[in-house]
Enzyme design. Structure first.
Site, PDB file in Angstrom:
ATOM      1  NE  ARG A 180      -4.279  -0.060   1.607  1.00 46.88           N
ATOM      2  CZ  ARG A 180      -5.302   0.190   0.780  1.00 46.88           C
ATOM      3  NH1 ARG A 180      -5.443   1.389   0.222  1.00 46.88           N
ATOM      4  NH2 ARG A 180      -6.187  -0.735   0.509  1.00 46.88           N
TER       5      ARG A 180
ATOM      6  CD  GLU B 271      -7.415   2.102   6.057  1.00 44.71           C
ATOM      7  OE1 GLU B 271      -8.122   1.623   5.148  1.00 44.71           O
ATOM      8  OE2 GLU B 271      -6.278   1.700   6.316  1.00 44.71           O
TER       9      GLU B 271
END
Ligand code: MTE
Ligand code: HPA
Ligand code: MOS
Length: 750
Positions: free
Chosen positions: A304, A706
C-alpha cells in the site's frame, strides 16, 4: 441518523470483551515478555512462579500440540519464543492462575537466562545487513533514467517518519472455553475473527470447524487488532484446551504498549525533477520499512505504501522501491492508512523541499500536478471518477485560501513572538484490499416470524459505525423501520472465511453482500405478496412497512406478509455472497486495477507557533471531502474528526522512542502524548463535495475509515512554514513527528 449503539455506549450497556459474564471456574492469564530484544535463551526457570499459591499452570512453547506459528502472511512468528527472542516484550510464557494479580505476580518470578545477540533497531542498518522480511518491490512508470534530462530542477533529500501506538481504549484480550465435542469457543477483541480461528486451529493441531470465534464489538482497533489480536486469543485457547477450563486474558495497558507492534517507521531517500512550469517530470524514491522482528502484515503494508507513493498526483516517470527490513522491535502492523501515510509523507516532503528551494508555495506544485480523469497511476490503473481537482479548487474557494495567505502574512508581520503557517494537503486513497482475494464477504439474514430481522456478517464494529450502516442498508432494501433490524455478533460459525474488517472496506464488502441477501428475500416475499393480492410479483413493492401493489398501498403490512410467508413454508433466511467486480493485480508486472475506486479530498491546515516555547496550536483544519452519496453523514463526520486527530497526532506529537537495546522508553501515557481536546484544532470543518458517488461503493456511499488520517499530515508542513516565517536560517528537514522540542530547535537553528 446517529450511531444506533451510542445510547448504550454512554450508559455502559454495550458489551465489550471484559463485560461478558464470566463462567464458573474461570482462570486468568498473564503474559511473560522477553526482557532482551535479541538473545539466545539458555534457561527458563518456572519453579518460583509455580510455587505461588493460586497458580494453575505455566505454558511455554513446549505445550503446543500443533505448530508454534502464528504468522498470518508468512510463517515466521512463534506464539512463544523458544530458543531465541527477537524483541523486547516478545511472549515467552503464559501464566494461568485463579486471578489476574496472582498470574501477573507469578510471571514476574519466572527467570529467563539468555546470551545477548546483536540488536538492530534501524532499518537502514538492517538493509546493510540484508535483513529483509521479504524481497524488495519496485513500482515503475515511464522511463525514469531518461526523464532526468528533461528536468529543469532536480532536488534530493531524505525523509523519516516515526511509529505510532494505536491506543485503542480497550486493550488486547480474549476469553476462551472448552465447547461441545472437544471444540473451543473464543471471544476475542479482534478485527479478524477468521484469522483467530485459523491460527488457533493450526497451533492446537485442530480443524477450523472445531474453533468458534465470536466478537460483539471492539473498543477501537485502528488496525492494531487486524493481526495482533490473534496471538493473545490463541494463548487463551491453548490454556483452555489443556486445562478444560475457561481462561481469560486482558492485557494491562503497559503490557499492551510494550508487546504489540505499531505503525511502521520508514526511512526514505528521494529525488524529484520538475519542469520550468513546476510539472513533476520524475520521482524516484527508496524506502526502508522498519518491519520489526517478523513479517506480520508488513508485506501488504509495503504494497500500500507503493500504491500511494505518488499521492494525488500524476507523475509520468517514477521508480519507487520499498525494502521491508527486519529489526529487533515488536512486529509492526496495520494502522489506519496501512502504509499509505508513510508513502504520502515522502512525496509531500519532496514537493515541500522543491517549493522551499524555488521559493514558491508548495501548493503551486501540488495544484499543477493533481491527477486528471484518465491519468495513469503508477500501477496501471486509469483514474476514473477522479475529482481531486474539484476538491482542491473548492477548498481554495470556499475557505478563501488567498485571503488566508494575506491574513497570515499580516499576522506574522505584526506579531513579535508568534508565527502562523499554512499548508494544503490533497489526499487520494484507494479502496479495496490490495490483495484481490480478500475482497469478498458474506451476509446471513434471518427474518423472524414476527417480522424482526437478524443480520450476521463478517464486519466487526469497532466504533466506526458499521453496524448502523448495515442496519440502514437492510431497512432501506425492505423499507421497514430500522428498529426491526438487529446486528448480531460477528461469529465464525454463522459467517465463515471472513476478511478482517480493514482497508476501510467493511461497509462496502459486507453491505453489498447484505444487499444481495436482502434482495433474494425480497424477491421471495414479493411472490408471496403477489399470490395474496392477486398480481404479478413485479408489481409488488414495499414502502414503510406497507405492501404496495402497482404503486398503491394494500391492506397487507410487512408483519402480516412475513407471517403468511412462514405459514406457506417459504424460507425466511438467506446468505448473500459478494466479490468486488473488475479488480485484479499482477505482482509480476506490478500492474493492474487493484482498487474499486479512490477517495479524494483536500484539507487546508493553519497553525500558530509560539516562538518562545516551541509549542503550537492547530488553528484550523478545513476540508473538502468526497463522500460520494453518504449513507450516514453523522457517522462519516465522526470518522473525519477521528481520522484527522489521529493524523495530527502522528505528524506532530506522538513520539515513540526505543533505546539502543530495543527497549521502548515511551511506554506510558505520561511519556507518550496523544492529542487530547486541548490539542484538537480550534476549527475543524468538512464540506462534502457534491457528487453522485461511484457504482462500486455500497449505495454509492464511499468508504471513509482511513482517508481522513492523511489530512493531519498537512500540520507538519504548516508548522514548517510558520518556522520559516520566524527563522530565515531554517532549512527544512523531514522527520516526523514535529514535536515542540523539535520546533524549538528549528526556530533557532542556523
Ligand atoms: N473508527 C473507530 N471509531 N475505531 C476504529 O478502530 N478503525 C479505522 C477506521 N475508523 C477505527 C475507526 C480503520 S484502521 C479502518 S480500516 C476502518 O475504520 C475499518 O472499518 P470500516 O472498514 O468499516 O471503515
Ligand atoms: N488494507 C488493510 N488491511 C489489509 C490490506 C489492505 O490493503 N491487505 C491486507 N490486509
Ligand atoms: Mo485498518 S489499518 O485497514 O484496520
Amino acid at each position: 441518523m446517529n450511531n444506533m449503539e451510542s445510547a448504550n455506549h454512554v450508559r455502559g450497556r454495550s458489551v465489550y470483551l471484559d463485560d461478558i459474564p464470566v463462567l464458573h471456574n474461570t482462570l486468568y492469564g498473564a503474559v511473560l515478555g522477553s526482557k532482551a530484544a535479541h538473545a539466545k535463551i539458555t534457561g527458563v526457570h518456572l519453579e518460583d512462579a509455580m510455587a505461588v499459591k493460586g497458580v494453575e499452570r505455566i505454558f511455554t512453547s513446549a505445550d503446543i500440540p500443533g505448530q508454534n506459528e502464528i504468522g498470518g502472511i508468512i510463517a515466521d512468528e512463534p506464539l512463544f519464543a523458544s530458543d531465541e527472542t527477537h524483541y523486547y516484550g516478545q511472549p515467552i510464557a503464559l501464566v494461568v492462575a485463579r486471578d489476574e494479580l496472582t498470574a501477573r505476580r507469578a510471571a514476574g518470578l519466572i527467570k529467563i537466562i539468555s546470551e545477548p545477540l546483536e540488536i538492530i533497531t534501524d532499518p537502514r542498518i538492517a538493509r546493510e545487513r540484508e535483513e529483509f522480511l521479504i524481497p524488495p518491490r519496485t513500482f515503475r512508470l515511464g522511463e525514469i533514467e531518461e526523464a532526468w534530462d528533461q528536468c529543469e530542477y532536480i532536488f534530493e533529500g531524505s525523509v523519516d517518519s516515526g511509529a505510532q501506538e494505536h491506543l485503542y481504549i480497550e486493550t488486547q484480550g480474549a476469553y476462551a472455553y472448552p465447547a461441545d465435542n472437544g471444540g473451543i469457543k473464543i471471544h476475542s477483541s479482534t478485527q479478524g475473527p477468521t484469522a483467530v480461528q485459523r491460527i488457533t486451529a493450526q497451533v492446537l493441531g485442530m480443524t477450523m470447524n472445531q474453533i468458534e470465534v465470536d466478537v460483539a464489538r471492539l473498543g477501537g482497533g485502528f488496525g492494531g487488532k487486524e493481526d495482533q489480536a490473534t496471538g493473545f486469543a490463541v494463548m487463551t485457547a491453548l490454556a483452555a484446551y489443556h486445562l478444560h477450563r475457561p481462561v481469560k486474558l486482558v492485557l494491562p495497558r503497559h503490557d499492551d504498549i510494550r508487546m504489540t507492534g505499531k505503525r511502521h517507521p520508514y526511512s526514505s531517500d528521494f529525488r524529484i525533477g520538475l519542469s520550468k512550469d513546476y510539472r513533476i517530470i520524475a520521482f524516484k524514491a527508496t524506502m526502508y520499512q522498519n518491519g520489526g522482528a517478523s513479517a506480520d502484515l508488513s508485506p501488504a503494508i509495503m504494497e500500500r505504501t507503493l500504491f500511494h507513493s505518488t499521492n494525488a498526483y500524476f507523475i509520468p516517470n517514477t521508480e519507487v522501491t520499498v525494502y521491508s527490513c527486519r529489526t529487533n522491535l515488536p512486529p509492526n502492523t496495520a494502522f489506519r492508512g496501512f502504509g499509505a501515510p508513510q508513502g504520502i509523507f515522502v512525496i509531500e516532503s519532496a514537493i515541500a523541499l522543491a517549493a522551499y528551494k524555488l521559493n514558491i508555495p508548495a501548493r503551486l506544485i501540488q495544484k499543477t500536478n493533481l491527477l486528471k480523469e484518465k491519468d495513469l497511476f503508477q500501477y496501471g490503473q486509469v483514474a476514473s471518477g477522479s475529482n481531486i481537482k474539484e476538491c482542491f479548487n473548492e477548498a481554495s474557494e470556499k475557505f478563501q485560501l488567498n485571503n488566508k495567505e494575506k491574513e497570515i502574512n499580516d499576522f506574522n508581520a505584526s506579531s513579535p513572538n508568534a508565527r502562523r503557517g499554512m499548508a494544503v494537503m490533497p489526499v487520494c486513497f484507494g479502496i479495496s484490499f490490495t490483495n484481490t482475494t480478500m475482497n469478498q464477504a458474506r451476509a446471513l439474514v434471518h427474518i423472524y416470524q414476527d417480522g424482526s430481522i437478524g443480520i450476521s456478517t463478517g464486519a466487526i464494529e469497532m466504533g466506526q459505525g458499521v453496524n448502523t450502516k448495515l442496519a440502514q442498508i437492510a431497512a432501506a432494501v425492505f423499507s421497514v423501520n430500522i428498529n426491526r433490524v438487529k446486528l448480531e455478533t460477528t461469529n465464525t460459525s454463522r459467517v465463515a472465511n471472513t476478511s478482517p474488517t480493514a482497508a476501510s472496506s467493511g461497509t462496502d464488502l459486507n453491505g453489498n453482500a447484505l444487499i444481495i441477501a436482502c434482495n433474494a428475500l425480497s424477491a421471495r416475499l414479493k411472490k408471496v405478496a403477489s399470490a395474496i393480492t392477486g398480481c404479478n410479483a413485479e408489481d409488488i413493492s414495499f414502502h414503510n412497512e406497507i405492501i404496495f401493489k402497482e404503486s398503491t398501498p394494500t391492506e397487507l403490512t410487512w408483519q402480516e406478509l412475513i407471517k403468511e410467508a412462514f405459514l406457506k413454508r417459504v424460507s425466511l433466511s438467506e446468505i448473500g455472497h459478494y466479490t468486488t467486480p473488475k479488480i485484479f493485480f499482477d505482482k509480476t508486472s506490478e500492474k493492474g486495477n487493484p482498487f474499486a475506486y479512490h477517495v479524494y479530498g483536500t484539507a487546508i491546515i493553519t497553525v500558530t507557533v509560539d516562538c518562545i516555547r516551541g509549542t503550537y496550536d492547530i488553528d484550523e483544519v478545513l476540508i473538502v471531502h468526497d463522500f460520494g452519496n453518504s449513507l450516514n453523514p453523522v457517522i462519516d463526520k465522526g470518522q473525519i474528526e477521528g481520522g484527522v486527530l489521529q493524523g495530527l497526532g502522528w505528524s506532530t506529537m506522538e513520539e515513540i522512542v526505543f533505546n539502543s537495546e530495543g527497549r521502548l522508553l515511551s511506554d506510558t501515557l505520561s511519556t507518550y502524548k496523544v492529542p487530547d481536546i486541548y490539542s484538537a484544532p480550534s476549527r475543524l470543518e468538512c464540506i462534502p463535495l457534491e457528487t453522485t458517488g461511484p457504482e462500486l461503493a455500497v449505495m454509492k456511499s464511499k468508504a471513509v475509515g482511513e482517508p481522513p488520517f492523511m489530512y493531519g499530515i498537512g500540520a507538519y508542513f504548516a508548522i514548517q512554514n510558520a518556522i520559516k516565517a520566524f527563522n530565515p536560517g531554517y532549512t527544512p528537514d523531514f522527520n516526523l513527528p514535529m514535536t515542540p522540542e523539535k520546533v524549538l530547535r528549528n526556530l533557532y537553528s542556523k
